[in-house]
Scaffold this active site. Structure first.
Site, PDB file in Angstrom:
ATOM      1  N   ARG A  66      -0.727  15.033  12.908  1.00 54.58           N
ATOM      2  CA  ARG A  66       0.291  14.459  12.073  1.00 54.58           C
ATOM      3  C   ARG A  66       0.663  15.653  11.054  1.00 54.58           C
ATOM      4  O   ARG A  66      -0.152  15.774   9.917  1.00 54.58           O
ATOM      5  CB  ARG A  66      -0.063  13.194  11.251  1.00 54.58           C
ATOM      6  CG  ARG A  66       0.005  12.081  12.033  1.00 54.58           C
ATOM      7  CD  ARG A  66      -0.576  10.866  11.500  1.00 54.58           C
ATOM      8  NE  ARG A  66       0.284  10.318  10.299  1.00 54.58           N
ATOM      9  CZ  ARG A  66      -0.191   9.227   9.739  1.00 54.58           C
ATOM     10  NH1 ARG A  66      -1.339   8.757   9.835  1.00 54.58           N
ATOM     11  NH2 ARG A  66       0.817   8.906   8.563  1.00 54.58           N
ATOM     12  N   ARG A  91      -8.325  -0.826   4.692  1.00 49.77           N
ATOM     13  CA  ARG A  91      -7.655   0.208   4.246  1.00 49.77           C
ATOM     14  C   ARG A  91      -6.390  -0.210   3.648  1.00 49.77           C
ATOM     15  O   ARG A  91      -5.820   0.428   2.818  1.00 49.77           O
ATOM     16  CB  ARG A  91      -7.525   1.617   5.045  1.00 49.77           C
ATOM     17  CG  ARG A  91      -8.913   2.209   5.423  1.00 49.77           C
ATOM     18  CD  ARG A  91      -8.343   3.539   6.022  1.00 49.77           C
ATOM     19  NE  ARG A  91      -7.368   4.151   5.632  1.00 49.77           N
ATOM     20  CZ  ARG A  91      -6.589   5.013   6.109  1.00 49.77           C
ATOM     21  NH1 ARG A  91      -6.822   5.668   7.270  1.00 49.77           N
ATOM     22  NH2 ARG A  91      -5.864   5.720   5.379  1.00 49.77           N
ATOM     23  N   CYS A  96      -5.051  12.334  13.386  1.00 50.02           N
ATOM     24  CA  CYS A  96      -5.331  11.059  13.127  1.00 50.02           C
ATOM     25  C   CYS A  96      -5.499  10.409  14.561  1.00 50.02           C
ATOM     26  O   CYS A  96      -5.409  10.990  15.420  1.00 50.02           O
ATOM     27  CB  CYS A  96      -4.543  10.239  12.049  1.00 50.02           C
ATOM     28  SG  CYS A  96      -3.075   9.639  12.687  1.00 50.02           S
ATOM     29  N   ASP A 103       4.627   0.938  11.959  1.00 50.50           N
ATOM     30  CA  ASP A 103       3.643   0.324  11.440  1.00 50.50           C
ATOM     31  C   ASP A 103       3.385  -1.474  11.781  1.00 50.50           C
ATOM     32  O   ASP A 103       2.431  -1.817  11.474  1.00 50.50           O
ATOM     33  CB  ASP A 103       3.577   0.192   9.740  1.00 50.50           C
ATOM     34  CG  ASP A 103       3.014   1.557   9.368  1.00 50.50           C
ATOM     35  OD1 ASP A 103       2.783   2.410  10.317  1.00 50.50           O
ATOM     36  OD2 ASP A 103       3.190   1.864   8.120  1.00 50.50           O
ATOM     37  N   LYS A 154       0.822  -1.092   0.122  1.00 55.51           N
ATOM     38  CA  LYS A 154       0.108  -0.049   0.133  1.00 55.51           C
ATOM     39  C   LYS A 154       0.755   1.280   0.157  1.00 55.51           C
ATOM     40  O   LYS A 154       0.776   2.132  -0.876  1.00 55.51           O
ATOM     41  CB  LYS A 154      -0.769  -0.124   1.397  1.00 55.51           C
ATOM     42  CG  LYS A 154      -1.625   1.290   1.538  1.00 55.51           C
ATOM     43  CD  LYS A 154      -2.503   1.221   2.627  1.00 55.51           C
ATOM     44  CE  LYS A 154      -1.686   1.694   4.088  1.00 55.51           C
ATOM     45  NZ  LYS A 154      -1.459   3.117   4.094  1.00 55.51           N
ATOM     46  N   ASN A 155       1.823   1.152   1.039  1.00 53.36           N
ATOM     47  CA  ASN A 155       2.714   2.436   0.926  1.00 53.36           C
ATOM     48  C   ASN A 155       3.411   2.535  -0.123  1.00 53.36           C
ATOM     49  O   ASN A 155       4.126   3.920  -0.254  1.00 53.36           O
ATOM     50  CB  ASN A 155       3.360   2.536   2.339  1.00 53.36           C
ATOM     51  CG  ASN A 155       2.507   2.754   3.435  1.00 53.36           C
ATOM     52  OD1 ASN A 155       1.288   2.802   3.123  1.00 53.36           O
ATOM     53  ND2 ASN A 155       3.151   2.520   4.780  1.00 53.36           N
TER      54      ASN A 155
HETATM   55  C1  UD1 Z   1       4.178   7.013   6.239  1.00 57.81           C
HETATM   56  C2  UD1 Z   1       3.200   5.668   6.318  1.00 57.81           C
HETATM   57  C3  UD1 Z   1       2.759   5.441   7.480  1.00 57.81           C
HETATM   58  C4  UD1 Z   1       3.859   5.109   8.564  1.00 57.81           C
HETATM   59  C5  UD1 Z   1       4.811   6.434   8.554  1.00 57.81           C
HETATM   60  C6  UD1 Z   1       6.200   6.202   9.149  1.00 57.81           C
HETATM   61  C7  UD1 Z   1       2.381   5.873   3.976  1.00 57.81           C
HETATM   62  C8  UD1 Z   1       0.741   6.270   3.217  1.00 57.81           C
HETATM   63  N1  UD1 Z   1       2.191   6.228   5.359  1.00 57.81           N
HETATM   64  O1  UD1 Z   1       3.310   7.942   6.970  1.00 57.81           O
HETATM   65  O2  UD1 Z   1       1.965   4.007   7.387  1.00 57.81           O
HETATM   66  O3  UD1 Z   1       3.312   4.920   9.717  1.00 57.81           O
HETATM   67  O4  UD1 Z   1       5.051   6.722   7.119  1.00 57.81           O
HETATM   68  O5  UD1 Z   1       6.933   5.300   8.626  1.00 57.81           O
HETATM   69  O6  UD1 Z   1       3.244   5.632   3.412  1.00 57.81           O
HETATM   70  N2  UD1 Z   1       6.547  14.958  10.411  1.00 57.81           N
HETATM   71  C9  UD1 Z   1       6.602  15.974  10.773  1.00 57.81           C
HETATM   72  N3  UD1 Z   1       6.275  17.071   9.738  1.00 57.81           N
HETATM   73  C10 UD1 Z   1       5.948  16.734   8.480  1.00 57.81           C
HETATM   74  C11 UD1 Z   1       5.806  15.257   8.134  1.00 57.81           C
HETATM   75  C12 UD1 Z   1       6.224  14.549   9.160  1.00 57.81           C
HETATM   76  O7  UD1 Z   1       6.704  16.612  11.760  1.00 57.81           O
HETATM   77  O8  UD1 Z   1       5.705  17.440   7.626  1.00 57.81           O
HETATM   78  C13 UD1 Z   1       6.796  13.850  11.520  1.00 57.81           C
HETATM   79  C14 UD1 Z   1       5.608  12.843  11.878  1.00 57.81           C
HETATM   80  O9  UD1 Z   1       4.853  13.487  12.698  1.00 57.81           O
HETATM   81  C15 UD1 Z   1       6.170  11.596  12.454  1.00 57.81           C
HETATM   82  C16 UD1 Z   1       7.535  11.531  11.537  1.00 57.81           C
HETATM   83  O10 UD1 Z   1       7.740  12.856  11.081  1.00 57.81           O
HETATM   84  O11 UD1 Z   1       6.610  11.947  13.683  1.00 57.81           O
HETATM   85  C17 UD1 Z   1       7.457  10.491  10.275  1.00 57.81           C
HETATM   86  O12 UD1 Z   1       6.446  10.916   9.602  1.00 57.81           O
HETATM   87  P1  UD1 Z   1       6.184  10.568   7.963  1.00 57.81           P
HETATM   88  O13 UD1 Z   1       7.397   9.501   7.675  1.00 57.81           O
HETATM   89  O14 UD1 Z   1       6.115  11.832   7.254  1.00 57.81           O
HETATM   90  O15 UD1 Z   1       4.938   9.575   7.925  1.00 57.81           O
HETATM   91  P2  UD1 Z   1       3.824   9.576   6.752  1.00 57.81           P
HETATM   92  O16 UD1 Z   1       4.500   9.783   5.492  1.00 57.81           O
HETATM   93  O17 UD1 Z   1       2.745  10.460   7.105  1.00 57.81           O
END
Ligand code: UD1
Length: 416
Positions: free
Chosen positions: A121, A395, A116, A303, A22-23
Site C-alpha cells: 500500500r 482495531r 499490509c 471495506d 474510525k476512518n
Molecule cells: C483508507 C481507509 C481504508 C480503506 C481505503 C479505501 C483509513 C484509515 N483507511 O485507506 O480503510 O480501505 O481508504 O477506501 O481511512 N494509492 C497509491 N498511492 C498512494 C495512496 C494510495 O497508489 O500514495 C492507491 C492504493 O494502493 C489503493 C488506492 O490508491 O489502490 C486507494 O487507497 P487509499 O484511498 O489511499 O486508502 P487509504 O487511505 O490507505
C-alpha cells in the site's frame, strides 16, 4: 491472544447504536496537530486504532484526556515531529501526522509504512503531494523525512482518488502560502467532515464534497470542536449481518452514506426501512445473489467487500465480487471456505456459488474487515466456530461482541 467463540445460526433481533467512524476520527485527531490550544472531539470510538493514535499524539508531546467517547487534546506542548516505527507498523494511518506536522513545524519524520495483509500500500501520492508543496523528502533508515521552510500552494492531482493522500495533503496545504488545488480528490464522508472541520478552524477550503478542492492557505488556525460522524462501515457490517440473521435496527446512523449498500441489499431481496438517523433491515428468507464491484465513494466500499462475500455464500445462486481498490484483498476467502463456503478466486474477482450450508470451524482473522466477514460467517454457521487473532477486529469495531450479544448472538471472548 483473544479469540471469539461463536455458536451460530441464532436469530438476531433488536437495535444497535452505531459508533463514531474510525476512518473519520483518525484524520481529525491528526488535525489537532495543526494548531495549539485545546481541541474537543466527541463520539470517539474506543478502538485499538484510536488508542494507538492517542499514544502517538502523546509521544509527539500532546496532552489528552479520553472519557466515555469524549476526547480533549491539547497540542500546545508538541515537542517532537517523529512518528516511530513501532507505532506506524501497527497502524498505517499514523502517516496522517506528516501533513499537519509539516504544515505547522516545517518538518516531519515518519516511519515509512510497510505492506499490509492485502499487499503493498504505497504512499507515493502523499510524498509527491508534499514535494509539490515545496517540501524536500528524503528516506533515511526507513524513515521519511520531510522539510520545508514554508510550504507553498500548488496544483496536485491524484491518479486514483486516495482517501489518505487527500487528507494528508489537505492538512499540509491549509497552512501553506497561497493557493492549492487538489484534483481527483477523494469524496468519502470522512474527507467531507475533515474539510468542514478545517474550515471551522479557520481554513479556507472550497469545493467541499466535490473531487476538486481549492485551498487558500492561512497563517493560523484555532482549535476544533467536533462530533465524529457515524461509522458507515460498522453500520454496513450490521446491515449485512441482519440481511440473513434477523431484524436489526441501526440507530445513530447516517443512511445517506450507505445508499449503495442499501440498494444492493434491496436487490438481494431484503426489506429495509430507512429514516433520518436509523435503518431497519429485515431478514431475507430467500436471499438473491447480487454481483458487486467495489469503487470509491459513492461506490460500494472496499471495506465492506469481505462482509458481502460472506453474505453471498448463502445466497440462492452464484455471484461475482470484484475489488478494484485492493486487488489482493481476499484473505478472508480461504477462511470462509473452512466454514463451508464455495468460492473461487480469479485475480481480483471472487466467484461465489451459493447457497451453501455453513458449519462452525476454527478460522483466523487477518485484517479488520476480514475478521468482520468471518464473524458474519460464524454467526450464520451451524455449530461452534472459533475466530482467532481477534485483535484485528478490535482495531476497528467498538465492543463488537457486546453489540452482537445484545442482538441475541451466542458469542464470547476467550483468552488463548
Ligand atoms: C483508507 C481507509 C481504508 C480503506 C481505503 C479505501 C483509513 C484509515 N483507511 O485507506 O480503510 O480501505 O481508504 O477506501 O481511512 N494509492 C497509491 N498511492 C498512494 C495512496 C494510495 O497508489 O500514495 C492507491 C492504493 O494502493 C489503493 C488506492 O490508491 O489502490 C486507494 O487507497 P487509499 O484511498 O489511499 O486508502 P487509504 O487511505 O490507505
Amino acid at each position: 491472544m483473544d479469540k471469539l467463540v461463536v455458536n451460530g445460526a441464532k436469530e438476531l433481533s433488536g437495535s444497535v447504536e452505531i459508533s463514531g467512524a474510525k476512518n473519520a476520527v483518525l484524520p481529525l485527531m491528526a488535525a489537532t496537530l495543526l494548531t495549539e490550544g485545546e481541541h474537543s472531539i466527541n463520539r470517539v470510538p474506543d478502538l485499538k486504532d484510536t488508542r494507538t493514535f492517542l499514544n502517538l499524539l502523546e509521544m509527539l508531546g500532546a496532552k489528552s484526556t479520553y472519557n466515555n467517547g469524549d476526547l480533549l487534546v491539547d497540542s500546545s506542548t508538541i515537542n517532537s515531529v517523529e512518528a516511530p516505527y513501532d507505532l506506524v507498523k501497527t497502524m498505517r494511518a499514523s502517516f496522517y501526522v506528516m501533513g499537519p506536522l509539516l504544515g505547522r513545524f516545517g518538518e516531519a519524520r515518519v516511519s515509512l509504512p510497510g505492506g499490509c495483509a492485502w499487499g503493498p500500500r504505497p504512499v507515493d501520492y502523499h510524498l509527491k503531494g508534499f514535494e509539490n508543496l515545496g517540501a524536500e523528502i528524503i528516506l533515511e533508515k526507513g524513515y521519511i523525512i520531510a522539510r520545508a521552510k514554508k510550504l507553498k500552494g500548488a496544483l496536485i492531482h491524484f491518479d486514483i482518488p486516495s482517501v489518505g493522500a487527500t487528507a494528508n495533503i489537505l492538512m499540509a496545504s491549509v497552512l501553506a502560502e497561497g493557493k492549492t488545488q487538489i484534483t481527483n480528490a477523494a469524496i468519502e464522508p470522512h474527507i467531507v467532515q475533515l474539510c468542514e472541520v478545517l474550515n471551522e478552524m479557520g481554513a479556507h477550503i472550497e469545493g467541499v464534497g466535490s473531487n476538486i478542492l481549492f485551498v487558500n492557505g492561512v497563517e493560523k488556525l484555532s482549535p476544533m470542536k467536533v462530533e465524529t460522524i457515524p461509522d458507515m462501515i460498522e453500520a454496513g457490517t450490521f446491515l449485512i449481518a441482519g440481511a440473513t440473521l434477523g431484524n436489526i435496527t441501526l440507530k445513530k446512523v447516517d443512511p445517506t452514506h450507505l445508499n449503495i449498500v442499501i440498494r444492493k441489499l434491496e436487490q438481494a431481496g431484503c426489506e429495509l426501512v430507512v429514516n433520518d438517523n436509523s435503518i431497519t433491515v429485515n431478514k431475507c428468507d430467500k436471499l438473491q445473489p447480487v454481483d458487486m464491484t467495489t469503487d470509491v465513494h459513492p461506490g460500494f466500499p472496499t471495506d465492506l467487500q469481505a462482509q458481502w462475500v460472506a453474505l453471498m455464500s448463502v445466497a440462492n445462486g452464484s455471484s461475482h465480487i470484484t475489488d478494484t481498490i485492493y486487488h489482493d484483498r481476499f484473505a478472508h476467502v480461504p477462511e470462509l471456505i473452512r466454514l463451508g463456503a464455495d468460492i473461487s478466486l480469479n485475480k481480483n474477482m471472487a466467484l461465489i456459488r451459493g447457497p451453501k450450508k455453513l458449519k462452525g470451524a476454527q478460522v483466523m482473522s487477518t485484517d479488520i474487515r476480514a475478521s468482520a466477514s468471518l464473524l458474519i460467517g460464524a454467526l450464520i454457521a451451524e455449530g461452534e466456530s472459533e475466530i482467532s487473532r481477534i485483535y484485528h477486529i478490535d482495531r476497528g469495531y467498538e465492543k463488537i461482541e457486546e453489540k452482537f450479544k445484545l442482538l441475541g448472538a451466542d458469542i464470547r471472548r476467550e483468552n488463548g
